[in-house]
Design a protein around this motif. Sequence first.
Motif, PDB file in Angstrom:
ATOM      1  N   ASP A  99       0.853  -1.187   0.000  1.00  0.00           N
ATOM      2  CA  ASP A  99       0.000   0.000   0.000  1.00  0.00           C
ATOM      3  C   ASP A  99       0.886   1.234   0.000  1.00  0.00           C
ATOM      4  O   ASP A  99       1.867   1.313   0.757  1.00  0.00           O
ATOM      5  N   ASP A 144      -9.230   3.411   1.998  1.00  0.00           N
ATOM      6  CA  ASP A 144      -9.036   2.900   0.636  1.00  0.00           C
ATOM      7  C   ASP A 144      -9.663   1.516   0.472  1.00  0.00           C
ATOM      8  O   ASP A 144     -10.262   1.211  -0.569  1.00  0.00           O
ATOM      9  N   VAL A 184      -3.720   7.614  -1.769  1.00  0.00           N
ATOM     10  CA  VAL A 184      -3.613   6.264  -1.222  1.00  0.00           C
ATOM     11  C   VAL A 184      -3.760   5.294  -2.387  1.00  0.00           C
ATOM     12  O   VAL A 184      -4.843   5.193  -2.992  1.00  0.00           O
ATOM     13  N   ASN A 185      -2.680   4.615  -2.716  1.00  0.00           N
ATOM     14  CA  ASN A 185      -2.656   3.748  -3.889  1.00  0.00           C
ATOM     15  C   ASN A 185      -3.098   4.533  -5.119  1.00  0.00           C
ATOM     16  O   ASN A 185      -2.467   5.517  -5.479  1.00  0.00           O
ATOM     17  N   ARG A 187      -5.967   6.241  -5.471  1.00  0.00           N
ATOM     18  CA  ARG A 187      -7.028   7.218  -5.168  1.00  0.00           C
ATOM     19  C   ARG A 187      -6.445   8.527  -4.630  1.00  0.00           C
ATOM     20  O   ARG A 187      -5.485   8.524  -3.870  1.00  0.00           O
TER      21      ARG A 187
END
Length: 367
Positions: A99, A144, A184-185, A187
Amino acid sequence: MDHFPGFWVVLYLWQPKACFFVHRMNCVVSPVQTSQIAHSHQKKAEFRMDMSYRIAIDCGHGFVKGLMAYQPRLLMPSLIVSADETSDTGHIVASESLDRVQWTGQPQYRYRVGETAALDASSLFSRNKAQDRLTRDLTVIAIDRLLPPEVLAARIQLAVGLPLTWYHTMHQAVADSLTGDVRVNQRQLRLHTVVFPQGIAAVLTVIPPGSPSGLYGVVDVGYRTVDFLIVEVPDHAPPRLMGSWAGTVELGIAQAMQQLSNQINDQWQVDYAPHELATKLTITVRGKQQSIQVERQKALSQWQERVTERIQTVWAPILSRLQSLIVVGGAASILAGTVIGTMPVTIAPESQWANVQGYLQTLESGQ
């Protein structure tokens, strides 16, 4: 009472009309209605990237619990380790399983979380939550995991909690640390966060409107801490927190797991971290399976005695006057059948989810 301003919102929501709120953003409703809607013929709310989503995260020291309307619940171990700081083992983990978190103006960090971090991570326990990067980033990773895959950008109204005695001094700093823009990743998220006191939020779910008048004790048993509070429910009025009977002690189930870890090391000369033993009944020792049920039961029984003795001591003058003594939290079931003083314990339904359900219900009120 001034130390727990969030309690006034909870009191407002406790009134019967709060159970029928329907809100503009996301067309979300309170948790008491969510399960009914899931089984009805109403169309699911459509998620749009230009709308906000209300999410509640309880990033406990043992497990992360997450809720949002119309999505499956999230439950995962509170384990996180920086892949960038464990290069000796991190190379064997597939890159796609990591992540990635990057807050605006800060470096990107890569993590292994949950079960994939079990061998290297230690259980989270920082008293300065506002400065704890791992807890902060585990919280947004949980967001997420909750969001539908089609959402690539979103504004998030986030609710989290703090132990009672930490709330007054830390809640604003924790809210600030979880407010801002973060990737986050895949997004891009914009967070605005509010913080509620643990245990108090659970009042919404364990003492519903229409409950008989009287005094109610609520004990929130977590991995590291135990919160306790007493609420007075008058006739035809919202409940009132009795602040002098509220507090936090560091007597969570982690103490029992540490004792069990020590017993295993003494008996078999093998190391198991406390968080690894949370659900184990057997362990592997030099190629053989060993039952630890006897050692586990001993550790849990001694921990149970310490917790009940502490609550009995703190509440001795008022304990026998309680209408009910309700236990919530991830370790609540271990106290099933317990009598504290002369007061029998009631384990709340879905006790592990009581706080996070309260956070979400309060957040969805728009108050």
